[in-house]
Write a protein that holds these residues in place. Structure first.
Motif, PDB file in Angstrom:
ATOM      1  N   CYS A   1      -5.505  -3.579   2.080  1.00 24.46           N
ATOM      2  CA  CYS A   1      -4.480  -3.085   3.313  1.00 24.46           C
ATOM      3  C   CYS A   1      -5.260  -3.177   4.498  1.00 24.46           C
ATOM      4  O   CYS A   1      -6.086  -2.811   4.531  1.00 24.46           O
ATOM      5  CB  CYS A   1      -4.406  -1.605   2.780  1.00 24.46           C
ATOM      6  SG  CYS A   1      -3.217  -0.835   4.196  1.00 24.46           S
TER       7      CYS A   1
ATOM      8  N   CYS B   1      -5.633   0.679   5.841  1.00 24.41           N
ATOM      9  CA  CYS B   1      -6.566   1.640   5.234  1.00 24.41           C
ATOM     10  C   CYS B   1      -7.727   0.932   4.442  1.00 24.41           C
ATOM     11  O   CYS B   1      -8.615   1.562   3.830  1.00 24.41           O
ATOM     12  CB  CYS B   1      -6.034   2.833   4.393  1.00 24.41           C
ATOM     13  SG  CYS B   1      -5.320   1.979   2.690  1.00 24.41           S
TER      14      CYS B   1
ATOM     15  N   CYS C   1       1.015  -1.175   0.038  1.00 20.46           N
ATOM     16  CA  CYS C   1      -0.111   0.134  -0.039  1.00 20.46           C
ATOM     17  C   CYS C   1       0.942   1.203  -0.020  1.00 20.46           C
ATOM     18  O   CYS C   1       1.565   1.419   0.990  1.00 20.46           O
ATOM     19  CB  CYS C   1      -0.968   0.138   1.104  1.00 20.46           C
ATOM     20  SG  CYS C   1      -2.018   1.522   1.260  1.00 20.46           S
TER      21      CYS C   1
ATOM     22  N   CYS D   1      -0.232   3.998   2.900  1.00 23.28           N
ATOM     23  CA  CYS D   1       0.277   3.548   4.190  1.00 23.28           C
ATOM     24  C   CYS D   1       1.622   3.180   4.356  1.00 23.28           C
ATOM     25  O   CYS D   1       2.133   2.834   5.294  1.00 23.28           O
ATOM     26  CB  CYS D   1      -0.533   2.309   4.863  1.00 23.28           C
ATOM     27  SG  CYS D   1      -2.174   2.728   4.575  1.00 23.28           S
TER      28      CYS D   1
HETATM   29 ZN   LIG Z   1      -3.182   1.336   3.055  1.00 22.71          ZN
END
Ligand SMILES: [Zn+2]
Ligand SMILES: [Zn+2]
Ligand SMILES: [Zn+2]
Length: 424
Positions: free
Chosen positions: A93, A96, A61, A64
Motif C-alpha cells: 500500500c 501504509c 488496502c 486506508c
Molecule cells: Zn494502506
C-alpha cells in the motif's frame, strides 16, 4: 442486464471452470476483444497515479481505503494455487506500506472491496462470495487460459506432447510407422523444403570431391545419399529404421554403387573403424536422435583429421516443438494470419509432435544452440560455417503459400559445417 453487452465475461467463464458456484456476468459493453470483461473484472483507478489498471495488477488496502497499482509500489510473488493460477502478487500500500493481494486473489479469499462492502459497484454485476475455496482450484497447470496457451488453443492444429521419459515410447517404432508415408513423399528429390532449402545447402557445404569417402548417417530413404553418389563420392548410407529398405530397393533398381547398411548410428566407430571417412553427413536427423552426444563422439572418431561433418536440423529456435504456429482464424489460408508462439526453448524432454490431426506422430529431442556447439567442443570439433536458409524473390513468386512472410522472417532449418581438429 442494464447496460450489459451480449458477450459473457472471459474471466467469469474461466473462473467458473475452477469454482462451480462462480456467477457468470456479461461483459459491460460490446467489446471487440477476444477477452471481453465484466465490470468486476475490468480496471480500477490507482489512488496514487490515477491510472486505470487491470484488476490483476492493483490491490485494495481496507485500512486506508485506497488502491495501489503495480507501477506505484513493489510487488511480491506468493506461490499458491487458486482458481486458474499458481501464484498471486501482493502490492505494498502506497500509504501504509501493508502488502495487500492484487484483486484476483482478493476476490478468491473474499477480501475484494466489492465483497467486504468497502465499495459498491457502479454497474450491475453479480459478485462471487466464495464458500469453499479449497475446491476452487484448477488442477491444470499451466492452465489453458494462460496467455500463449490461450492463443494457441484458438488456432493451433499441431499437437505437441512432452514425455516424461523414453520408457513411454520406442523411437524405432515411431520411425518404422513413418517409413511408408515418408518414403512416398520423395518421388522427385524430396519435399518442398528439402528441394529448395535443405539439400542445396547441405551439398554446398559438403563440396564433394570425386572419390571422397563419405558416410551418410541416418540416411533414411537415401535422397541425399544418391545425390552424393552421383557426384562421384564413395558413399555408405546407414540407418536403423525400415526407411533404409526404400533406399536399398532404389539401389537395386538404379545402381549407383552405394553401400547401405541397416545399423545403429551410435555404432559407426565399431563398424567402420577410426578415421575411416573424409566426410560425414547427417541430414535432418539429429533432432530425432536421443543420444546426440554419443553420436557426435562417434562421428569424430570415424572422421580423418580435419575431416568435415555436415548436418542439417530443424532450427532449434524457430521450429516445432520450440516454436509453434497458430492461425487466427484457424482455417485461414493466408500467411498474414499466422502467429508464432515460442514455447519452452529449454525444454529437454522427448516430445511427440503430430503436425495435423491426420498425420502420424514424430519424435523430437529439443536442444539449444549452445548444447550443440559445446558438445562438439567436447569431441574436438568446431562449427566453421552455419547456414539459415531464407526464401528468395523467385521462390516467393512461385510458391507464395510456402514462403511468403514465413521464410522471409525466420529460418526453419539450420545447416552447419563442423571440422574435426587436433586442438581447439
Ligand atoms: Zn494502506
Ligand atoms: Zn467477470
Ligand atoms: Zn499507480
Amino acid at each position: 442486464m442494464n447496460g450489459a453487452g451480449s458477450k459473457l465475461c472471459f474471466y467469469c467463464i474461466e473462473y467458473k471452470k475452477a469454482a462451480k458456484d462462480y456467477p457468470l456476468n456479461y461483459a459491460f459493453a460490446d467489446q471487440e476483444e477476444i477477452t471481453p470483461r465484466c465490470y468486476l473484472h475490468w480496471q480500477y483507478e490507482c489512488d496514487s497515479c490515477k491510472s486505470m489498471t487491470h484488476f490483476n495488477g492493483i490491490a485494495w488496502c481496507s485500512d486506508c481505503k485506497e488502491f495501489t497499482c503495480l507501477n506505484c509500489a513493489d510487488e511480491h510473488m506468493v506461490k499458491k494455487k487458486f482458481l486458474v493460477y499458481d501464484y498471486y502478487y501482493t502490492i505494498d500500500c502506497k500509504k501504509c506500506n501493508k502488502p495487500n493481494p492484487a484483486l484476483d486473489f482478493a476476490e478468491f479469499n473474499g477480501s475484494h472491496p466489492f465483497q467486504i462492502g468497502d465499495l459498491i459497484p457502479k454497474e450491475d454485476v453479480v459478485v462471487w462470495m466464495p464458500i469453499n475455496t479449497e475446491e476452487a482450484v484448477s488442477n491444470q497447470f499451466p492452465n489453458p487460459s494462460w496467455g500463449s496457451i490461450r492463443v494457441e488453443s484458438m488456432g493451433n492444429i499441431t499437437t505437441i506432447t512432452r514425455l516424461e521419459s523414453l520408457d513411454e515410447i520406442d523411437p524405432k517404432t515411431v520411425w518404422d510407422a513413418n517409413a511408408p508415408d515418408w518414403a512416398g513423399k520423395w518421388p522427385k528429390g524430396g519435399d518442398f523444403n528439402h528441394k529448395h532449402f535443405i539439400i542445396p545447402e547441405v551439398l554446398r557445404l559438403l563440396d564433394v570431391k570425386e572419390g571422397e569417402k563419405i558416410l551418410d548417417v541416418a540416411c533414411g530413404e537415401g535422397t541425399v545419399t544418391r545425390h552424393l553418389a552421383k557426384k562421384g563420392a564413395r558413399i555408405t548410407g546407414i540407418d536403423y529404421s525400415n526407411m533404409i529398405d526404400y533406399a536399398m530397393k532404389k539401389e537395386r533398381e538404379e545402381r549407383l554403387g552405394i553401400n547401405y547398411l541397416k545399423a545403429d548410428a551410435l555404432k559407426i566407430s565399431e563398424i567402420f573403424g577410426k578415421e575411416s571417412f573424409d566426410k560425414v553427413v547427417c541430414n535432418m536427423a539429429i533432432m530425432d536422435i536421443d543420444n546426440y552426444k554419443a553420436l557426435f563422439k562417434q562421428v569424430s572418431e570415424v572422421l580423418i583429421e580435419n575431416g568435415l561433418f555436415i548436418f542439417s536440423i530443424t532450427h532449434p529456435c524457430f521450429s516445432v516443438p520450440t516454436t509453434t504456429t497458430v492461425r487466427i482464424p484457424r482455417d485461414s489460408q493466408r500467411n498474414e494470419d499466422k502467429i508464432r508462439i515460442v514455447k519452452n526453448y529449454f525444454e529437454k524432454r522427448p516430445t511427440l509432435v503430430q503436425w495435423n490431426p491426420d498425420s502420424v506422430n514424430l519424435l523430437y529431442f529439443q536442444r539449444t544452440i549452445s548444447d550443440y556447439i559445446n558438445t562438439f567442443r567436447e569431441v574436438n570439433m568446431v562449427i566453421t560455417e552455419m547456414s539459415e536458409p531464407q526464401t528468395s524473390e523467385k521462390l516467393k513468386e512461385k510458391f507464395p503459400r510456402d514462403t511468403y512472410i514465413d521464410m522471409e522472417m525466420i529460418p526453419y532449418f539450420l545447416i552447419a559445417k563442423v571440422k574435426k581438429v587436433t586442438e581447439l
